[in-house]
Design an enzyme around this catalytic site. Structure first.
Site, PDB file in Angstrom:
ATOM      1  N   SER A  46       0.856  -1.192   0.000  1.00 35.53           N
ATOM      2  CA  SER A  46       0.000   0.000   0.000  1.00 35.53           C
ATOM      3  C   SER A  46       0.883   1.230   0.000  1.00 35.53           C
ATOM      4  CB  SER A  46      -0.907   0.014   1.236  1.00 35.53           C
ATOM      5  OG  SER A  46      -0.125   0.183   2.415  1.00 35.53           O
ATOM      6  N   LYS A  47       0.267   2.394   0.028  1.00 34.80           N
ATOM      7  CA  LYS A  47       1.016   3.649  -0.054  1.00 34.80           C
ATOM      8  C   LYS A  47       1.957   3.845   1.125  1.00 34.80           C
ATOM      9  CE  LYS A  47      -2.288   6.186  -2.925  1.00 34.80           C
ATOM     10  NZ  LYS A  47      -3.187   7.360  -3.004  1.00 34.80           N
ATOM     11  N   ARG A  48       1.697   3.161   2.244  1.00 37.97           N
ATOM     12  CA  ARG A  48       2.603   3.331   3.380  1.00 37.97           C
ATOM     13  C   ARG A  48       3.990   2.751   3.092  1.00 37.97           C
ATOM     14  NH1 ARG A  48      -0.824  -0.722   5.022  1.00 37.97           N
ATOM     15  NH2 ARG A  48       0.129  -2.770   5.402  1.00 37.97           N
TER      16      ARG A  48
END
Length: 490
Positions: free
Chosen positions: A245-247
């Site tokens: 994910s974007k994390r």
């Protein structure tokens, strides 16, 4: 597996082309090219609220950047809505589906009160109590209702190209809705109708679709359609073992393109996420990937997206790319940094020149991305050098008098004589010997003078690329700074 194969890549235009989707597209592309078959690009845009033309274009741009060409399409799932509805009504007419007039929330509440695990058990019970004629009367009166598939008894089985024999008990599958009360088809019905309409022979997709597969097989069978071969590839996780994910950083293909990743490097990297050729090969061109790829070597366990490994792959491709081919990408990145050819110093060379190609040959073996390459090139292209504080402190200011003496001696040694690596090395080493110091004591302050950094390519290569005039000018500037008692970067 039959040959040729017809495969599809069906992204939803509710976001950009992410690396997981790109890897799925790549696997389908490799199989289509290997088998001499076809790859169909289908945009699944039935979620009208979240779909957008911008996301559709971003998906197309991402596919084109990766070099994953498609043979048919793009088609749009929304164009087939009437065909999807006709399929649902045919199942209804044949008794393989039934009308459901219940309120979903009330149905769930009643099922919970009666201890019934599947609310659809109640929906079928009420439909049978109403009967076909009663349902038709209510439908003709315009009463809203959904249409549910009547799931048969038994098991749903298939042989998965990755997981092998798979089986789901039909008792664990609800009589699921295939047409909503507003007349719109649900995802599983639309996919089955479209795959059959486009004569798809193989469905290769992510593990997150495993739960959809038994429902889709039930629909294929109920509609009397041929069931394609399924293969479910592992999910892509971040280094922490959680879904990517974007994390974890950039996840959209376009982000990596903007960071200076080469498409061939990304394709090679993605191909090895969850698949291996069965030997020690890592750097593999497209033709080699097409020849070697096989679903029987796709792993069942999830793959880990390692950005460091992607950087390594990109470095390999950068180093191997001819400088004439690399230059347009390089100049584009420089323009983005505000230092295009119009800003280059006199003597740095011009676009397409031998000097620029020599610079690229020097730097590309040390760079991981085109952005990295552009950053490293700045000291060679601009008049002014930005000095690293740590490098200046260590190699100039720690011993100002010694650094000044050595830079002055280097300037004299370089003033005359041939300007090529061997001759320069001979003169610099002779200079160090005359000063009674090791060559490093001469080279380190010189490197800071020429590049502003503590590390660079070989100093003799750097001198050749800069040329005599610019190199001597930078040494003179360095001498003036080192001799200035007020000079400091801290």
């Amino acid at each position: 597996m039959p040959d040729p194969m017809r495969l599809r890549f069906p992204p939803s235009p509710t976001g950009y082309l992410h690396v997981g989707g790109a890897r799925t597209a790549l696997f389908n592309w490799l199989l289509a090219r290997q088998s001499g078959g076809a790859l169909v690009l289908r945009i699944e845009d039935t979620d009208r609220d979240r779909s957008s033309e911008a996301h559709t274009q971003a998906i197309l741009d991402g596919m084109e950047w990766l070099g994953l060409d498609w043979d048919e399409g793009p088609t749009f799932q929304s164009d087939g809505v009437e065909r999807h509805r006709e399929a649902a009504l045919r199942l209804l007419a044949e008794g393989r589906a039934y009308r459901d007039f219940t309120d979903p929330a009330a149905l769930r509440e009643e099922a919970a009160e009666r201890g019934i695990g599947h609310p659809s058990v109640l929906a079928r019970e009420k439909a049978e109590a109403l009967g076909v004629e009663g349902a038709e009367r209510r439908a003709a009166a315009g009463e809203p209702h959904a249409i549910r598939l009547r799931v048969p008894e038994g098991d749903t089985r298939w042989h998965d190209l990755v997981h092998g024999p798979m089986s789901f008990a039909n008792a664990d599958i609800d009589d699921f809705v295939i047409l909503r009360s507003d007349g719109s088809p649900i995802y599983n019905l639309a996919v089955v109708c479209d795959d059959a309409h486009q004569h798809i022979t193989h469905v290769v997709r992510g593990d997150d679709h495993l739960s959809n597969t038994p429902k889709q097989i039930l629909l294929y069978e109920a509609l009397g359609l041929p069931v394609p071969v399924f293969g479910h590839v592992p999910m892509i996780l971040g280094p922490d073992g959680k879904r990517l994910s974007k994390r974890h950083g950039a996840t959209a293909v376009g982000d990596y393109a903007g960071e200076g990743i080469l498409p061939d490097a990304m394709v090679n990297f993605l191909a090895l996420l969850g698949w291996n050729p069965g030997d020690e090969r890592e750097v593999m061109g497209r033709d080699e990937l097409i020849e070697s790829f096989s679903m029987d070597r796709v792993q069942k366990k999830s793959a880990v997206f390692d950005t460091e490994k992607l950087g390594w792959f990109n470095g390999q491709y950068l180093a191997a790319l001819p400088s004439a081919e690399l230059e347009p990408l390089f100049v584009e990145r420089l323009e983005a940094r505000g230092i295009g050819p119009a800003h280059w110093a006199e003597g740095a060379g011009s676009a397409g020149s031998a000097e620029i190609h020599r610079l690229l040959d020097l730097l590309k073996v040390r760079a991981r991305t085109v952005e990295d390459l552009a950053r490293q090139a700045e000291p060679y292209l601009l008049d002014d050098v930005a000095f690293d504080e740590g490098a200046v402190a260590k190699h100039w200011l720690r011993d100002r008098e010694g650094a000044a003496e050595r830079l002055d001696a280097v300037a004299g040694a370089l003033a005359d004589g041939p300007w090529e690596e061997g001759a320069l090395e001979t003169r610099l080493r002779a200079c160090a010997e005359a000063l009674g110091v090791g060559a490093g004591k001469v080279i380190h302050p010189l490197r800071v003078a020429l590049t502003g950094q503590a590390h660079s390519p070989g100093i003799f290569e750097v001198l050749v690329v800069l040329g005599r005039h610019r190199a001597l000018r930078r040494i003179e500037r360095a001498l003036s700074l080192v001799r200035d008692p007020d000079f400091s970067l801290s």
